[in-house]
Design a protein around this motif. Structure first.
Motif, PDB file in Angstrom:
ATOM      1  N   GLN A  93     140.426   1.735 138.039  1.00  0.00           N
ATOM      2  CA  GLN A  93     141.416   2.845 138.077  1.00  0.00           C
ATOM      3  C   GLN A  93     142.541   2.444 139.089  1.00  0.00           C
ATOM      4  N   ASP A  94     142.107   1.483 140.183  1.00  0.00           N
ATOM      5  CA  ASP A  94     142.914   1.082 140.941  1.00  0.00           C
ATOM      6  C   ASP A  94     143.695  -0.362 140.750  1.00  0.00           C
ATOM      7  N   GLY A  95     143.555  -0.786 139.584  1.00  0.00           N
ATOM      8  CA  GLY A  95     144.281  -1.764 138.902  1.00  0.00           C
ATOM      9  C   GLY A  95     143.599  -3.130 139.025  1.00  0.00           C
ATOM     10  N   ALA A  96     142.355  -2.955 139.961  1.00  0.00           N
ATOM     11  CA  ALA A  96     141.603  -4.309 140.228  1.00  0.00           C
ATOM     12  C   ALA A  96     140.830  -4.733 138.851  1.00  0.00           C
ATOM     13  N   ARG A  97     140.920  -6.161 138.758  1.00  0.00           N
ATOM     14  CA  ARG A  97     140.193  -6.709 137.498  1.00  0.00           C
ATOM     15  C   ARG A  97     138.872  -7.239 138.030  1.00  0.00           C
ATOM     16  N   TRP A  98     137.726  -6.907 137.260  1.00  0.00           N
ATOM     17  CA  TRP A  98     136.383  -7.145 137.727  1.00  0.00           C
ATOM     18  C   TRP A  98     135.892  -8.150 136.602  1.00  0.00           C
ATOM     19  N   LYS A  99     134.997  -8.949 136.808  1.00  0.00           N
ATOM     20  CA  LYS A  99     134.230  -9.888 135.848  1.00  0.00           C
ATOM     21  C   LYS A  99     132.956  -9.975 136.365  1.00  0.00           C
ATOM     22  N   LEU A 100     131.813  -9.495 135.473  1.00  0.00           N
ATOM     23  CA  LEU A 100     130.517  -9.847 135.744  1.00  0.00           C
ATOM     24  C   LEU A 100     129.939 -10.482 134.831  1.00  0.00           C
ATOM     25  N   VAL A 101     128.961 -11.572 135.183  1.00  0.00           N
ATOM     26  CA  VAL A 101     128.285 -12.482 134.559  1.00  0.00           C
ATOM     27  C   VAL A 101     126.927 -12.421 134.707  1.00  0.00           C
ATOM     28  N   LEU A 102     126.159 -11.856 133.681  1.00  0.00           N
ATOM     29  CA  LEU A 102     124.689 -11.430 133.894  1.00  0.00           C
ATOM     30  C   LEU A 102     124.154 -12.795 133.903  1.00  0.00           C
ATOM     31  N   ASP A 103     123.147 -13.041 135.052  1.00  0.00           N
ATOM     32  CA  ASP A 103     122.452 -14.256 135.244  1.00  0.00           C
ATOM     33  C   ASP A 103     120.980 -14.048 135.059  1.00  0.00           C
ATOM     34  N   ARG A 104     120.199 -13.305 135.701  1.00  0.00           N
ATOM     35  CA  ARG A 104     118.793 -13.269 135.610  1.00  0.00           C
ATOM     36  C   ARG A 104     118.346 -11.780 135.748  1.00  0.00           C
ATOM     37  N   VAL A 105     117.067 -11.481 135.194  1.00  0.00           N
ATOM     38  CA  VAL A 105     116.491 -10.157 135.535  1.00  0.00           C
ATOM     39  C   VAL A 105     115.904 -10.042 136.792  1.00  0.00           C
ATOM     40  N   GLN A 106     115.824  -8.737 137.193  1.00  0.00           N
ATOM     41  CA  GLN A 106     115.068  -8.389 138.362  1.00  0.00           C
ATOM     42  C   GLN A 106     113.545  -7.816 137.585  1.00  0.00           C
ATOM     43  N   THR A 107     112.567  -8.323 138.277  1.00  0.00           N
ATOM     44  CA  THR A 107     111.134  -7.873 137.848  1.00  0.00           C
ATOM     45  C   THR A 107     110.249  -7.221 138.954  1.00  0.00           C
ATOM     46  N   LYS A 108     110.630  -7.120 140.064  1.00  0.00           N
ATOM     47  CA  LYS A 108     109.804  -6.473 141.126  1.00  0.00           C
ATOM     48  C   LYS A 108     110.107  -4.842 140.928  1.00  0.00           C
ATOM     49  N   ASP A 109     108.959  -4.396 140.633  1.00  0.00           N
ATOM     50  CA  ASP A 109     108.679  -2.805 140.660  1.00  0.00           C
ATOM     51  C   ASP A 109     108.610  -2.145 142.136  1.00  0.00           C
ATOM     52  N   VAL A 110     109.142  -1.041 142.164  1.00  0.00           N
ATOM     53  CA  VAL A 110     109.113  -0.366 143.254  1.00  0.00           C
ATOM     54  C   VAL A 110     108.693   1.152 142.986  1.00  0.00           C
ATOM     55  N   PRO A 111     107.994   1.888 143.674  1.00  0.00           N
ATOM     56  CA  PRO A 111     107.702   3.260 143.570  1.00  0.00           C
ATOM     57  C   PRO A 111     108.674   4.007 142.888  1.00  0.00           C
ATOM     58  N   HIS A 112     108.420   4.650 141.605  1.00  0.00           N
ATOM     59  CA  HIS A 112     109.201   5.346 141.125  1.00  0.00           C
ATOM     60  C   HIS A 112     110.405   4.786 140.200  1.00  0.00           C
ATOM     61  N   HIS A 113     110.430   3.406 140.368  1.00  0.00           N
ATOM     62  CA  HIS A 113     111.540   2.566 139.782  1.00  0.00           C
ATOM     63  C   HIS A 113     110.962   1.288 139.150  1.00  0.00           C
ATOM     64  N   PRO A 114     110.068   1.535 138.011  1.00  0.00           N
ATOM     65  CA  PRO A 114     109.510   0.242 137.502  1.00  0.00           C
ATOM     66  C   PRO A 114     110.499  -0.348 136.696  1.00  0.00           C
ATOM     67  N   ARG A 115     110.480  -2.017 136.788  1.00  0.00           N
ATOM     68  CA  ARG A 115     111.570  -2.773 136.056  1.00  0.00           C
ATOM     69  C   ARG A 115     110.770  -3.208 134.650  1.00  0.00           C
ATOM     70  N   PHE A 116     109.734  -2.817 134.159  1.00  0.00           N
ATOM     71  CA  PHE A 116     109.417  -3.249 132.940  1.00  0.00           C
ATOM     72  C   PHE A 116     109.360  -4.782 132.530  1.00  0.00           C
ATOM     73  N   GLY A 117     109.402  -5.710 133.683  1.00  0.00           N
ATOM     74  CA  GLY A 117     109.761  -6.914 133.584  1.00  0.00           C
ATOM     75  C   GLY A 117     110.944  -7.398 133.324  1.00  0.00           C
ATOM     76  N   GLY A 118     112.075  -6.519 133.424  1.00  0.00           N
ATOM     77  CA  GLY A 118     113.450  -6.731 133.415  1.00  0.00           C
ATOM     78  C   GLY A 118     114.228  -6.127 132.253  1.00  0.00           C
ATOM     79  N   VAL A 119     113.653  -5.954 131.320  1.00  0.00           N
ATOM     80  CA  VAL A 119     114.278  -5.462 129.978  1.00  0.00           C
ATOM     81  C   VAL A 119     113.092  -4.753 129.356  1.00  0.00           C
TER      82      VAL A 119
END
Length: 328
Positions: free
Chosen positions: A194-220
């Motif tokens: 909304q502020d006019g900024a242009r963003w680009k995200l390139v997905l790289d690698r999955v997160q695999t580390k589980d933390v309490p209440h926030h399991p990552r299920f291997g990333g996907v």
């Protein structure tokens, strides 16, 4: 009879036992609170909530028949995530116990290991603001221990709000669900905020580390019922079903300049949470809605400064998105 509880399965030491008195010794070997409930033949009894690493017992007198054994935590949300199995009880005379690895039910679609998702429809940016269902989330927040204080501050002014602005952009990715260590992602999001900024995200690698209440299920994970009243991940998102949920790191650019190579990314293709028109959150339990809302959340990497964006984060939705699945 022993029972082991973890994310997301129930394992019994025997699948068939003789009728009569039985004591279940239940151990939570998972990373979040669980419980054990036995239901069938007129019986429906459960342990209390068992904290990670703790144990409890449940003594019952069982008649011949088949019983459902499951975790009832989160209004049966853990059960829907796969924490359910069966116990068969035979006649008291001549019955034998049969050891087995208890089967589990999964929300993952059999044979489906990959999904291609393309964002579509109206694109919106979610800006900081109050969470619209604080009374619904409050009892769930009690279970989040050390995280509770931070989450309560987000209730007042956080990323799960009705404060939205129109945005524009594209997002397409492929995610592979291949187990606890081999998941992967590939995709690019490009959008203007909304502020006019242009963003680009390139997905790289999955997160695999589980933390309490926030399991990552291997990333996907392909198919997940969570958030809201489930006590799985933050309750400051309504209860939802997702076709895919993933956690990844990515390269983030703003106006063509690299911001970070370690942006923390969470993506969901989920059941619709926002209504047409003003795109306010429309429901506390949205799990039965059509799955076509694509949600992209981007946070700074560990130890990195907040982004130069409202609230220091990026949160963008594509409101009518689609997907195709394959076994590849």
């Amino acid at each position: 009879m022993s029972a082991r509880l973890t994310e997301w399965k129930v394992e019994l030491s025997a699948g068939t036992i003789a009728a009569g008195a039985v004591t279940f010794t239940v151990t939570n070997v998972g990373s979040i609170p669980h419980a054990l409930e036995v239901e069938g033949q007129g019986i429906e009894q459960a342990t209390g909530v068992i904290q990670p690493g703790a144990s409890a017992t449940l003594t019952l007198t069982l008649k011949p028949g088949t019983y459902a054994v499951y975790c009832p935590v989160g209004n049966d949300s853990h059960k829907q995530l796969g924490m359910e199995t069966e116990l068969k009880v035979g006649p008291a005379t001549g019955a034998t116990a049969l050891d087995y690895d208890a089967g589990t039910m999964s929300m993952r679609t059999p044979g489906i290991k990959a999904i291609r998702v393309t964002g579509g429809g109206t694109v919106i940016q979610i800006l900081p603001g109050p969470f619209p269902f604080p009374d619904s989330a409050a009892p769930i927040l009690q279970q989040f221990g050390d995280e509770r204080e931070g989450l309560e501050s987000q209730v007042k002014n956080g990323p799960y709000s009705n404060n939205v602005a129109r945005a524009a952009g594209t997002f397409a990715f492929t995610a592979w669900d291949k187990g606890a260590t081999r998941d992967s992602v590939d995709g690019v999001a490009e959008f203007a905020t909304q502020d006019g900024a242009r963003w680009k995200l390139v997905l790289d690698r999955v997160q695999t580390k589980d933390v309490p209440h926030h399991p990552r299920f291997g990333g996907v994970i392909l198919g997940l019922y969570y958030h809201g009243n489930t006590a799985v991940h933050t309750p400051l998102v309504p209860t939802i079903n997702s076709a895919v949920a993933l956690w990844a790191f990515g390269h983030l650019y703003k106006n063509g300049t690299l911001v970070t190579d370690n942006a923390m990314v969470h993506v969901m293709l989920l059941s619709r949470t926002r209504r047409d028109g003003d795109f306010a959150l429309a429901c506390w339990d949205c799990s039965k809605n059509k799955v076509d809302e694509l949600q992209l959340q981007i946070l700074p990497g560990p130890g990195e400064p907040k982004f130069d964006a409202p609230g220091g984060f990026l949160f963008v939705n594509w409101e009518k998105s689609g997907s195709t699945k394959s076994a590849n």
